[in-house]
Structure formats: C-alpha cells, structure tokens
Motif scaffolding. Structure first.
Motif, mmCIF file in Angstrom:
data_model
loop_
_atom_site.group_PDB
_atom_site.id
_atom_site.type_symbol
_atom_site.label_atom_id
_atom_site.label_comp_id
_atom_site.label_asym_id
_atom_site.label_seq_id
_atom_site.Cartn_x
_atom_site.Cartn_y
_atom_site.Cartn_z
ATOM 1 N N GLN A 43 -6.133 -4.506 2.656
ATOM 2 C CA GLN A 43 -5.737 -5.912 2.599
ATOM 3 C C GLN A 43 -4.354 -6.161 3.186
ATOM 4 O O GLN A 43 -3.402 -5.457 2.857
ATOM 5 N N ARG A 100 -3.823 0.679 -2.626
ATOM 6 C CA ARG A 100 -3.216 -0.610 -2.974
ATOM 7 C C ARG A 100 -2.410 -0.461 -4.265
ATOM 8 O O ARG A 100 -2.866 0.184 -5.214
ATOM 9 N N ASP A 125 -5.248 0.467 -7.016
ATOM 10 C CA ASP A 125 -6.689 0.237 -6.879
ATOM 11 C C ASP A 125 -7.387 1.584 -6.668
ATOM 12 O O ASP A 125 -7.780 1.942 -5.555
ATOM 13 N N HIS A 143 -14.484 -6.044 0.655
ATOM 14 C CA HIS A 143 -13.232 -5.363 0.328
ATOM 15 C C HIS A 143 -12.737 -4.608 1.545
ATOM 16 O O HIS A 143 -13.489 -3.875 2.184
ATOM 17 N N HIS A 188 0.846 -1.197 0.000
ATOM 18 C CA HIS A 188 0.000 0.000 0.000
ATOM 19 C C HIS A 188 0.882 1.247 0.000
ATOM 20 O O HIS A 188 1.938 1.274 0.651
ATOM 21 N N HIS A 219 -10.790 1.706 -4.899
ATOM 22 C CA HIS A 219 -10.748 1.599 -3.436
ATOM 23 C C HIS A 219 -10.479 2.955 -2.802
ATOM 24 O O HIS A 219 -11.063 3.302 -1.763
ATOM 25 N N GLN A 263 -12.902 5.072 -0.145
ATOM 26 C CA GLN A 263 -12.439 5.697 1.094
ATOM 27 C C GLN A 263 -12.821 7.171 1.149
ATOM 28 O O GLN A 263 -12.982 7.744 2.229
ATOM 29 N N ASN A 297 -18.150 5.900 -3.835
ATOM 30 C CA ASN A 297 -18.256 4.526 -4.325
ATOM 31 C C ASN A 297 -19.021 4.505 -5.649
ATOM 32 O O ASN A 297 -20.202 4.831 -5.692
ATOM 33 N N ALA A 305 -11.422 -3.623 -5.284
ATOM 34 C CA ALA A 305 -12.675 -2.924 -4.980
ATOM 35 C C ALA A 305 -13.635 -3.101 -6.140
ATOM 36 O O ALA A 305 -13.256 -3.068 -7.308
#
Length: 334
Positions: A162, A119, A139, A159, A97, A142, A146, A150, A222
């Motif tokens: 990770q 990510r 990603d 998700h 990350h 994703h 955050q 979305n 995601a």
C-alpha cells in the motif's frame, strides 16, 4: 501553540539507531531510548509486553534475524496531544513499511529469500525525553501471503503493497498550524459518531457521504483488502462487515490525535462484536470477537479522503478459538 518538535526528534533518533541495530544490540538500543517501565502493545502473538528486554527478545531480535538488511520506508509521521486523556500526553505516530530480505523463519512462516514488505504503524507516547509506551501493529497476514502461506479465503477487496498519501505529504517533520490538526480531529470525531451507532437510519452510502469524499480510499489489511470510492467501500467492506456481526460495543480508544491533515487512533480493544457469519468466510460463532485496530486518516477539506487500517485479525480469530499461527511449523516461542 503546542510544540511537538522535541517529541518528534526523540522518535526520529530512535528510528535512526534502530536502523543500525542487530539481534545482539537491539536490547541496548531499546534500553537507551525507552523508559524503565516501558509498555509495548503489539499484535498477536506478542500482545502486551513490558520492559525493553522482553520487547527486544520476543519481537525485535527475531524480526531482525528473519528480515535481514531491514529498512524503514516511512509514509506518514505526525505528533499530537491525546484527546482521550484530556490532552495530557504527547504521542508520535509513524506508518509505512519495514522492508527486508526474508532470510530466516519468523513465527514459523518459511522464508522466501526475497524482498518482503511488512506494513507497520506505531504510536509512541513520549515523556521525560523517552518513549514510555508504544502500540505497534504489523500486518503479519500480509507477510504470510507474500511467503505463499495465505491463511484466508478470497477477500472482498484488493490487498496490495500500500502506498502512502496521494500528495506524498504525510511526513510532518516540521511544525504545523494547530488549527489544521483541530479540523482533522473534528472530522474524525464526526465520522466516529456516525460509525459508532450503525443505526443512523440512513442508507449506508448516504451515511458515509456525511464525512467521506466520494473518491475515498480505504486501505484495509490482508484478509479484507482495500477499496476505492464510497460505493465500493460500502459493497466490499462496510456492508458485508455490518451484516456479519451483531451486538457491537461502543468504540473505545486509548489514543486519538491529529496534526495537520493527518490523524488517527488505536484501541485495546476498539470494540467487540458477535460473529453472525460471513466475515472472512467464518461461520457464525455466537462468541464476541475482540477487535484491536489502528486507523490513520488523511483529511481533504471538510471530509476524509484516505484511511489506512491495521486490524489485529490474528488476535480477533484467536478470541474465537482459531490460532492461525499454530498451523505454522515452529510457531511463536516465549
């Protein structure tokens, strides 16, 4: 025995100087560590870039401006010879990350001024003491989630931010027994052989059990999510994915390699498939969507145990005529 330590050190030195770079100095950093004809393959909307100057201007400088105090939290690091070109090139992989404070807009995504995890996975081709080619996936969806943006319907799995491998042993800074890497690559190839057909004539769970441990974890991107155990992977991703597509082409990779118990590949694209409906809530399109994918694996014994997946979903949707980032205020400027 092939010694990858010099190639690994080139990438580690690159990461070290990158950690202190600013939007104003990143172009010099890349010029010092990459070749003159440097090739960079990124996710949509960056796509294929050539030359350190464009990679710095279009990707790194805006990212460093948006995610301040950026640090790399690396979970997997390994090197190997590329099976796809007859083992004539050496590549180094880094995955984890990028963590920073989301303080300014990026790609039109509004900042949160909060800690943000991006990510990433990188494949770096090394030659003549420099990085000559990179595939770098992040990603982006994703990060959007955050930030409260979305773009997707409810996904079939979970998700999360990770983690790395369960044994915390993915940083292969030292040399490894080449027999272990060969075993990992053979297991990955056996899995690809099964997966590439979608037509083994076995129930899906039995097909997966040929090359996967029952307690496998599939760390999906995601929009799709992560799944745990063969049964849940079959019902929460693999089964719905196969049901949502037809006319899948054969798998194509630009690099496939392994070292120790870790290995992976990337394709540009990996394959195309026609959406017959259902995947990520999308209706049937009749069009062939293009999938660019990075996969990283951990082998345990004679089977695969973990898989981290980076799918350029924004590119896939764009090939179907949906540009998710176009909805963001500001968007991507060339």
């Amino acid at each position: 025995m092939t010694d990858f330590q010099a190639a690994k050190q080139i990438v580690r030195d690159y990461h070290r100087v990158l950690a202190t770079a600013t939007p104003g100095t990143i172009a010099d950093v890349l010029a010092q560590t990459t070749s003159r004809d440097y090739i960079w393959r990124g996710m949509h909307p960056f796509n294929l870039l050539t030359g350190a100057a464009d990679v710095a201007r279009l990707f790194w400088a805006p990212l460093l401006t948006a995610l301040t105090r950026l640090q790399r939290r690396e979970d997997i690091f390994f090197a190997g010879l590329n099976e796809i070109d007859g083992e004539t090139s050496t590549w180094v992989v880094s995955m984890g990350h990028l963590v920073g404070l989301f303080d300014a807009p990026w790609l039109g995504i509004p900042p949160t001024r909060k800690m943000t995890f991006l990510r990433y996975c990188e494949f770096h081709k090394i030659a003549d003491g420099r990085i000559v080619e990179t595939a770098q996936f992040c990603d982006i969806p994703h990060l959007m989630i955050q930030a409260g943006q979305n773009p997707f319907p409810p996904q079939t799995a979970a998700h999360l931010v990770q983690p790395g491998p369960i044994g915390h042993d993915g940083l292969l800074y030292d040399a490894c027994d080449p027999a272990q890497g060969a075993a990992t690559l053979a297991t990955i190839n056996a899995m690809i052989s099964d997966l590439g057909t979608w037509n083994l004539g076995l129930p899906l769970e039995q097909e997966l059990a040929r090359t996967w441990h029952d307690d496998m974890i599939w760390w999906g991107p995601a929009g799709v999510g992560a799944t745990y155990t063969i049964d849940r992977y079959a019902t929460q991703h693999s089964g719905p994915f196969r049901a949502g597509f037809s006319e899948r082409t054969k798998t194509r990779h630009m690099c496939r390699m392994a070292e120790g118990h870790f290995g992976g590949f990337f394709g540009w694209p990996n394959f195309t498939a026609v959406a017959t409906g259902g995947f990520m809530g999308m209706p049937a399109s009749g069009k062939a969507g293009e999938f660019r994918v990075i996969d990283i694996y951990r082998r345990d014994g004679d089977k695969l145990a973990e898989n981290w997946i980076f799918i350029d979903i924004l590119h896939y949707l764009n090939t179907l005529g949906l540009d998710v980032l176009d909805r963001m205020d500001g968007g991507f400027q060339t």
